[in-house]
Design a protein around this motif. Structure first.
Motif, PDB file in Angstrom:
ATOM      1  N   ARG A 140       0.827  -1.204   0.000  1.00 36.89           N
ATOM      2  CA  ARG A 140       0.000   0.000   0.000  1.00 36.89           C
ATOM      3  C   ARG A 140       0.862   1.255   0.000  1.00 36.89           C
ATOM      4  NH1 ARG A 140      -2.515   0.520   4.525  1.00 36.89           N
ATOM      5  NH2 ARG A 140      -1.896  -1.391   5.595  1.00 36.89           N
ATOM      6  N   ALA A 141       1.944   1.252   0.781  1.00 33.55           N
ATOM      7  CA  ALA A 141       2.804   2.432   0.865  1.00 33.55           C
ATOM      8  C   ALA A 141       3.563   2.672  -0.431  1.00 33.55           C
ATOM      9  CB  ALA A 141       3.797   2.275   2.016  1.00 33.55           C
ATOM     10  N   ASN A 142       3.887   1.613  -1.157  1.00 38.19           N
ATOM     11  CA  ASN A 142       4.689   1.720  -2.375  1.00 38.19           C
ATOM     12  C   ASN A 142       3.849   1.989  -3.620  1.00 38.19           C
ATOM     13  OD1 ASN A 142       7.864   0.598  -2.452  1.00 38.19           O
ATOM     14  ND2 ASN A 142       6.769   0.202  -0.542  1.00 38.19           N
ATOM     15  N   THR A 143       2.535   2.082  -3.478  1.00 30.85           N
ATOM     16  CA  THR A 143       1.664   2.151  -4.648  1.00 30.85           C
ATOM     17  C   THR A 143       0.681   3.305  -4.531  1.00 30.85           C
ATOM     18  OG1 THR A 143       1.780  -0.279  -4.719  1.00 30.85           O
ATOM     19  CG2 THR A 143       0.171   0.786  -6.157  1.00 30.85           C
ATOM     20  N   PHE A 144       0.604   4.136  -5.568  1.00 36.09           N
ATOM     21  CA  PHE A 144      -0.438   5.151  -5.624  1.00 36.09           C
ATOM     22  C   PHE A 144      -1.810   4.478  -5.704  1.00 36.09           C
ATOM     23  CE2 PHE A 144       3.105   7.670  -7.525  1.00 36.09           C
ATOM     24  CZ  PHE A 144       3.068   8.762  -6.664  1.00 36.09           C
ATOM     25  N   LEU A 145      -2.847   5.194  -5.318  1.00 37.04           N
ATOM     26  CA  LEU A 145      -4.201   4.641  -5.413  1.00 37.04           C
ATOM     27  C   LEU A 145      -4.558   4.287  -6.850  1.00 37.04           C
ATOM     28  CD1 LEU A 145      -6.199   6.865  -2.896  1.00 37.04           C
ATOM     29  CD2 LEU A 145      -5.454   4.491  -2.604  1.00 37.04           C
ATOM     30  N   SER A 146      -3.943   4.967  -7.818  1.00 37.51           N
ATOM     31  CA  SER A 146      -4.190   4.668  -9.230  1.00 37.51           C
ATOM     32  C   SER A 146      -3.590   3.336  -9.659  1.00 37.51           C
ATOM     33  CB  SER A 146      -3.608   5.774 -10.102  1.00 37.51           C
ATOM     34  OG  SER A 146      -2.187   5.813  -9.981  1.00 37.51           O
ATOM     35  N   GLY A 147      -2.683   2.775  -8.849  1.00 38.60           N
ATOM     36  CA  GLY A 147      -2.038   1.513  -9.194  1.00 38.60           C
ATOM     37  C   GLY A 147      -0.622   1.657  -9.687  1.00 38.60           C
ATOM     38  N   ASP A 188      -4.006  -3.498 -13.559  1.00 39.72           N
ATOM     39  CA  ASP A 188      -4.779  -2.640 -14.459  1.00 39.72           C
ATOM     40  C   ASP A 188      -3.947  -1.455 -14.932  1.00 39.72           C
ATOM     41  OD1 ASP A 188      -7.084  -4.160 -14.497  1.00 39.72           O
ATOM     42  OD2 ASP A 188      -8.095  -3.025 -12.926  1.00 39.72           O
ATOM     43  N   ALA A 189      -3.140  -0.869 -14.023  1.00 46.40           N
ATOM     44  CA  ALA A 189      -2.300   0.271 -14.408  1.00 46.40           C
ATOM     45  C   ALA A 189      -1.272  -0.141 -15.451  1.00 46.40           C
ATOM     46  CB  ALA A 189      -1.606   0.855 -13.176  1.00 46.40           C
ATOM     47  N   LEU A 190      -0.686  -1.315 -15.279  1.00 45.35           N
ATOM     48  CA  LEU A 190       0.276  -1.800 -16.267  1.00 45.35           C
ATOM     49  C   LEU A 190      -0.392  -1.978 -17.623  1.00 45.35           C
ATOM     50  CD1 LEU A 190       3.070  -2.917 -17.014  1.00 45.35           C
ATOM     51  CD2 LEU A 190       2.288  -5.165 -16.243  1.00 45.35           C
ATOM     52  N   ALA A 191      -1.581  -2.575 -17.620  1.00 46.25           N
ATOM     53  CA  ALA A 191      -2.304  -2.758 -18.883  1.00 46.25           C
ATOM     54  C   ALA A 191      -2.605  -1.420 -19.549  1.00 46.25           C
ATOM     55  CB  ALA A 191      -3.604  -3.525 -18.632  1.00 46.25           C
ATOM     56  N   ALA A 192      -2.780  -0.373 -18.740  1.00 44.03           N
ATOM     57  CA  ALA A 192      -3.135   0.939 -19.280  1.00 44.03           C
ATOM     58  C   ALA A 192      -1.961   1.658 -19.920  1.00 44.03           C
ATOM     59  CB  ALA A 192      -3.737   1.810 -18.178  1.00 44.03           C
ATOM     60  N   VAL A 193      -0.740   1.461 -19.411  1.00 45.67           N
ATOM     61  CA  VAL A 193       0.373   2.313 -19.851  1.00 45.67           C
ATOM     62  C   VAL A 193       1.255   1.682 -20.917  1.00 45.67           C
ATOM     63  CG1 VAL A 193       0.438   3.511 -17.632  1.00 45.67           C
ATOM     64  CG2 VAL A 193       1.969   1.551 -18.012  1.00 45.67           C
TER      65      VAL A 193
END
Length: 646
Positions: free
Chosen positions: A271-278, A322-327
């Motif tokens: 949780r600390a290493n990750t933005f809420l966006s993923g 999901d963030a990886l799939a997006a970028v």
């Protein structure tokens, strides 16, 4: 690269009181540990039960098996490659030797090994990497999928050799928690994949040396966690390895306690290493991949052991996927942002398997794919095996209904155009935590790709230790597609993994929809001078327009554009003609540069470094860098236009 007293003072200045107190306690504990090596508590009747479910191996695609076996055959023949260095001594490796420099790390007490000093130790990354034992997980997977005993025998011989050569708390392999954590995760999978081999119990649970090693690894991780300003991907690796080992090798009196602490720490650090966006907070794409791999592997171990996992752990991993799939671009390549050291969490495939496709395939198996996800061609070994251990998750969880273009908390924006035009704009924080260890001075930088080919490229990382001039260059402002003012970086470096002042960046506008996508941001790294950049991607014209505005002070400036290694450039005045080939087809573009600057092309320069691209850690190849130089008096505007032909 040994650290001076000044570095330690700068490092201390980036710590808060709680972290400083924790590190002081660690120092006291280290002194105690020097005096006596405790004996492992006795265990009896232990069995390994964390086996693969029935049918898991049969679900692996035959093409993936073929690639895996080809790599296992190379490894069995004694050939391997680590960070660009080809080794043919892997039949019987010297675990302390750096093949690049020829130096051997001393087998002193671990707390006395100067691992940052290349003159004494050699390149520590070359020494550490084979001892993560991820090539042994490949051999073990080859045994599991073929039943060929020679793969199992080679893996067993190397484990016994390593355990003998690296007794607890002696030498370089007991220095860093991330190494211990990843190694434990590898051992869990080696034992699992060798389960059908008759020699597996004698190698692990019936082997006092193996039991000693596993126990001392876990004891070390429990005693010396990465903390405070160092609680980045290292902390995730430590928790993941500890959780995996305490689930699969839960044979010791402290195992339940270690398991509970590791589960709590993994959730907290994810949780600390990750933005809420993923997006990973280190804003370094390779570390996004590493943390996601580690988290998925640890989740699989907990699920396989029937350990209740916090919902937040699964949610973070889903958002990261999901963030990886997006970028990613059309060829499934993520941004080349921040540091990259080719680190992996769990390796069960040959090197020809696409890492990012594999991660997305695993995400699809565990979380389910969304309609806007890119298609993943091919298959891998790791996905069906991990998925066989992991509980599905994602039903009823809110997820993006369309492909996100802007991640506001991370300041990361991807603009997309026709024909595979992909443009990444950087308007995010400088890095993670007070030291921003893996950040680059790259505020407002852009990457532009065409059908997966780097056109305006992020040059990469190349090295960490031992070559300070190259480390400085690849993380510098001049080493990115942005503007340098006054001959200095936007953020101030205090060492190879330390920044003492961070430029603050602010995104002013994002409009990723419509026929012309726009992004605008500014940073204060050169105050009182302000650098603002606007990027427009015009679909109909197939054109990327970059407008840089500087105001508020008189400075000498340099504007750099780094071309990918596949791009040939012909520079005439302020216009560059770019050509390259993709899939046998000739491609071209025109780069119109600001006429108010004097432009020069640089390639393969070393004093100082300029005109290089690092395709992977420890490797660099020549590329062309276009640098425009000039001065500004209070205010100036520079417009660059990249137009794609066809």
């Amino acid at each position: 690269m040994s650290m001076s007293a000044g570095w330690y003072l700068r490092r201390l200045s980036r710590m808060g009181p709680r972290e400083a107190a924790g590190r002081a306690a660690d120092a006291v504990r280290r002194r105690r540990w020097r005096s006596r090596l405790p004996e492992r508590p006795p265990v009896t009747g232990v069995r390994f039960t964390a086996v693969l479910p029935e049918g898991a191996l049969a679900a692996v695609d035959p093409d993936a098996v073929k690639r895996l076996v080809a790599e296992a055959d190379r490894l069995t023949a004694g050939r391997a490659e680590f960070f660009g260095v080809v080794r043919d001594d892997m039949t019987d490796p010297d675990w302390q030797s750096d093949p690049k420099t020829g130096r051997r790390a001393p087998l002193d007490h671990a707390f006395d090994v100067p691992y940052r000093d290349e003159e004494t130790v050699g390149d520590i990354k070359q020494i550490w990497e084979p001892s993560r034992h991820q090539y042994l997980t490949v051999l073990a997977a080859a045994y599991a999928l073929t039943g060929n005993d020679r793969y199992a025998e080679r893996a067993a011989a190397h484990l016994r050799s390593w355990w003998e050569a690296n007794p607890p708390l002696r030498g370089a392999h007991w220095v860093s928690g991330i190494e211990l954590g990843i190694r434990l995760l590898s051992w869990v999978w080696i034992r699992r994949l060798l389960d059908g081999w008759a020699g597996a119990p004698a190698l692990f649970e019936k082997n006092p040396v193996a039991l000693d090693q596993i126990w001392h690894h876990q004891r070390w991780l429990a005693a010396f966690p990465s903390r405070g300003s160092s609680a980045n991907n290292h902390a995730v690796a430590e928790a993941a390895g500890q959780l995996a080992a305490s689930c699969a090798f839960g044979w010791f009196p402290y195992s339940p306690r270690w398991r509970a602490e590791a589960l709590r720490d993994l959730d907290r650090h994810l949780r600390a290493n990750t933005f809420l966006s993923g997006i990973n907070r280190e804003l370094a794409s390779e570390y996004h991949g590493l943390v996601l791999e580690l988290g998925l592997a640890a989740l699989a171990e907990a699920d396989a052991a029937g350990v209740a996992v916090p919902a937040t752990t699964r949610l973070v991993l889903l958002r990261m996927t999901d963030a990886l799939a997006a970028v990613v671009d059309d060829r499934l390549r993520p941004p080349r942002q921040g540091d990259a050291d080719d680190g992996h969490g769990l390796v069960l495939d040959g090197p020809d398997t696409d890492r990012w496709g594999s991660l997305l395939a695993t995400g699809e198996a565990v979380f389910g794919r969304l309609d806007w996800w890119p298609e993943v061609p091919g298959a891998d070994v790791r996905t069906p095996l991990l998925a066989s251990l992991t509980e599905p998750y994602g039903e009823g969880v809110a997820r993006p209904g369309s492909r996100p273009a802007h991640f506001a908390d991370a300041g990361l924006t991807v603009l997309r155009g026709p024909g595979g035009i992909w443009c990444r704009c950087d308007g995010g924080p400088h890095g993670f935590l007070s030291i921003a260890a893996h950040a680059h001075a790259d505020a407002l930088s852009v990457e532009v790709r065409h059908d997966g080919v780097d056109v305006l490229a992020d040059p990469g990382t190349y090295c960490y230790h031992g070559q300070p001039e190259w480390r400085s260059y690849f993380r510098s402002t001049l080493g990115h597609n942005t503007l340098e003012a006054g001959g200095r970086d936007q953020s101030v470096s205090g060492g190879p993994f330390l920044w003492t002042r961070h430029a603050a960046t602010r995104v002013l506008k994002v409009d990723a929809d419509g026929e012309t996508a726009r992004w605008c941001a500014e940073h204060d790294g050169y105050r009182p001078l302000l650098h603002r950049r606007q990027v427009e991607l015009a679909h109909e014209r197939r054109e990327v327009r970059v407008v840089d505005t500087v105001s508020g002070d008189r400075r000498e400036v340099r504007l750099a554009f780094h071309l990918g290694p596949d791009i040939t450039a012909e520079l005439e005045g302020s216009r560059a003609r770019l050509t390259w080939t993709r899939d046998g087809e000739d491609r071209s573009a025109v780069l119109d540069l600001p006429a108010g600057l004097t432009w020069r092309a640089h390639r393969r320069e070393s004093t100082p470094p300029l005109g290089w691209y690092s395709p992977g850690f420890g490797r660099k190849v020549p590329s062309t860098t276009l640098v425009g130089s000039g001065s500004v008096d209070k205010t100036a505007e520079f417009t660059t236009v990249l137009g794609f032909d066809g």
